[in-house]
Design an enzyme around this catalytic site. Sequence first.
Site, mmCIF file in Angstrom:
data_model
loop_
_atom_site.group_PDB
_atom_site.id
_atom_site.type_symbol
_atom_site.label_atom_id
_atom_site.label_comp_id
_atom_site.label_asym_id
_atom_site.label_seq_id
_atom_site.Cartn_x
_atom_site.Cartn_y
_atom_site.Cartn_z
ATOM 1 N N LYS A 196 -14.599 -14.232 -51.588
ATOM 2 C CA LYS A 196 -14.974 -15.500 -52.226
ATOM 3 C C LYS A 196 -14.475 -15.542 -53.673
ATOM 4 O O LYS A 196 -14.036 -16.586 -54.168
ATOM 5 C CB LYS A 196 -16.496 -15.685 -52.194
ATOM 6 C CG LYS A 196 -17.009 -16.930 -52.926
ATOM 7 C CD LYS A 196 -16.346 -18.222 -52.421
ATOM 8 C CE LYS A 196 -17.089 -19.479 -52.831
ATOM 9 N NZ LYS A 196 -17.361 -19.664 -54.239
ATOM 10 N N HIS A 225 5.002 10.576 -73.320
ATOM 11 C CA HIS A 225 4.336 10.267 -72.059
ATOM 12 C C HIS A 225 5.190 10.572 -70.826
ATOM 13 O O HIS A 225 4.738 10.388 -69.705
ATOM 14 C CB HIS A 225 3.924 8.788 -72.039
ATOM 15 C CG HIS A 225 2.840 8.471 -73.020
ATOM 16 N ND1 HIS A 225 1.579 9.020 -72.933
ATOM 17 C CD2 HIS A 225 2.828 7.676 -74.120
ATOM 18 C CE1 HIS A 225 0.834 8.561 -73.928
ATOM 19 N NE2 HIS A 225 1.567 7.752 -74.665
ATOM 20 N N SER A 239 -18.172 -21.799 -49.765
ATOM 21 C CA SER A 239 -17.345 -22.744 -50.507
ATOM 22 C C SER A 239 -17.393 -24.118 -49.871
ATOM 23 O O SER A 239 -17.420 -24.245 -48.652
ATOM 24 C CB SER A 239 -15.891 -22.259 -50.566
ATOM 25 O OG SER A 239 -15.089 -23.205 -51.248
ATOM 26 N N GLU A 279 -8.305 -21.049 -56.352
ATOM 27 C CA GLU A 279 -8.730 -22.414 -56.710
ATOM 28 C C GLU A 279 -8.354 -22.726 -58.160
ATOM 29 O O GLU A 279 -7.849 -23.816 -58.460
ATOM 30 C CB GLU A 279 -10.243 -22.510 -56.510
ATOM 31 C CG GLU A 279 -10.858 -23.853 -56.822
ATOM 32 C CD GLU A 279 -12.369 -23.809 -56.652
ATOM 33 O OE1 GLU A 279 -13.078 -24.192 -57.604
ATOM 34 O OE2 GLU A 279 -12.834 -23.369 -55.576
ATOM 35 N N GLY A 335 -28.719 -25.036 -52.151
ATOM 36 C CA GLY A 335 -29.819 -24.612 -51.293
ATOM 37 C C GLY A 335 -30.376 -25.749 -50.461
ATOM 38 O O GLY A 335 -30.554 -25.619 -49.242
ATOM 39 N N HIS A 337 -10.876 -16.348 -53.497
ATOM 40 C CA HIS A 337 -10.806 -17.773 -53.160
ATOM 41 C C HIS A 337 -10.923 -18.609 -54.431
ATOM 42 O O HIS A 337 -10.132 -19.536 -54.672
ATOM 43 C CB HIS A 337 -11.928 -18.124 -52.187
ATOM 44 C CG HIS A 337 -12.212 -19.588 -52.035
ATOM 45 N ND1 HIS A 337 -12.879 -20.316 -53.001
ATOM 46 C CD2 HIS A 337 -11.929 -20.469 -51.038
ATOM 47 C CE1 HIS A 337 -12.984 -21.578 -52.617
ATOM 48 N NE2 HIS A 337 -12.426 -21.687 -51.425
ATOM 49 N N ASN A 338 -11.899 -18.293 -55.271
ATOM 50 C CA ASN A 338 -12.098 -19.059 -56.491
ATOM 51 C C ASN A 338 -10.953 -18.870 -57.475
ATOM 52 O O ASN A 338 -10.579 -19.802 -58.201
ATOM 53 C CB ASN A 338 -13.424 -18.671 -57.140
ATOM 54 C CG ASN A 338 -14.620 -19.270 -56.422
ATOM 55 O OD1 ASN A 338 -14.543 -19.602 -55.244
ATOM 56 N ND2 ASN A 338 -15.735 -19.400 -57.116
#
Length: 491
Positions: A192, A460, A138, A199, A24, A195-196
């Site tokens: 984002k 199934h 980021s 990363e 901030g 993105h992380n």
Amino acid sequence: MTTTQQNMMKKKADIGLIGLAVMGENLVLNMSNKGFYVSVFNRTVDKVDRFIGGRGRDKTITGTHSLKELVSSLEKPRKVMIMVRAGKAVDEVINKLVPLLEPGDVIIDGGNSHYPDSIRRSRQLEEKGLLFVGTGISGGEEGALHGPSIMPGGSEKAWPLIKPIFQSIAARVEGIPCCEWIGKDGAGHFVKMVHNGIEYGDMQLIAESYHMMKDMTGMQANEMHRVFMEWNRGKLNSYLIEITAAILAYTDDDGEPLVDKILDAAGQKGTGKWTGITALDIGVPLTLITEAVYARSLSARREERVKASEILTGPAGRSSVDRNSFITDLQQALYASKIVSYTQGFSLMYEGAREYGWELDYGSIARIWRGGCIIRSAFLEKITEAYQKDPGLTNLLLAPYFRKTLADAQQAWRNVTATALRDGIPVPAMAASLTYYDGYRSARLPASLIQAQRDYFGAHMYERTDREKGRFFHTNWTGKGGSTSSSTYNV
């Protein structure tokens, strides 16, 4: 209060920001340095006064001591940015802001919020006539101050109001701001999150390469430093490779490499986990990134691992490798694995867009990641080019550049991964990248047996290769079962 701040009180602020933690504070300074007037508020109001009297001194920044004062100081339509801990704290601030705002005002959540929260907040605030923006940011402390990568999404009517500020404070590559509108409701925070996740994958792949260099070649930190420096001048050029080289060169007070003294237990804040859970929910094989998350979890169990190392056995010895040729192969293996990491991330965004009705511009996303953010790298330009040539590209591995690169790197990639596995060196992310590649290029996988097993024990049903797709069959495998079958569905 300084003269600059007294003058500012005579006009309304361009934007308000709540939450003066590291990100901030630096975003506020960035905005002020770009010519914007900013009002700030923090729940602990003493922090406001310290900031205004310290780093914010002689800046176009005004401190306020209540939310009401903050809102009153803003130019209409008001723009209020929240930089607090994700989750409940964001909702608490929003709930206190809403009665103070008017229709057309904008609330911006700039934290690492989970995208479902942004979808919910966008809907709830729009119902009240307010505009909401959930934006990924980021770049860490340095990026926030000098230019981050910014990924805004939410109420599209808010974009023209915040665009001049966001694109001014964002990083720039070749004159283009690393900030562009992502999409509606939770799209910005979704991108984002991915993105992380990428990363996480990048960091784990680099860590595995470091591990192999150290254990398989006996290289010291200063030698590895030189290798990463060299790699950063080539196709692996990126922020994470750059800082890895710097870390390996850093020595403690006694002259020994500091990295060798850092506890091998990695932390995480949750965005990587969210990425893996989302992939499971949507049905995207995010194997490399998920393994990177699990690798951190395993590292955190250090006491267990230390005890296990005294009990469990591994290979009797290490393979003999030629250092120079191995490092050359390792560079190619790391680059190939990195391609898979981004491929999986972009595949998740592709399926996420289909799931939530977003119109994502993947080339633009790659471009805004080229500067300011943690995963910034020259490599991203290749992704932008791939989507510019084929906007409908469903998987990056199919793009000509990546297809050829992986073909050229394939033998080195296999050599490095096989040697590590043979020698007992854990390479979960690199191995996952290679098995994903092999799985994706396989025209037939052994899932036919899995379907037979599911039908055997649970009725199934299965489809047949010699019948039209969409027709399901059940076999009475034991001769004792009936003809009743279970419903077929995919999770």
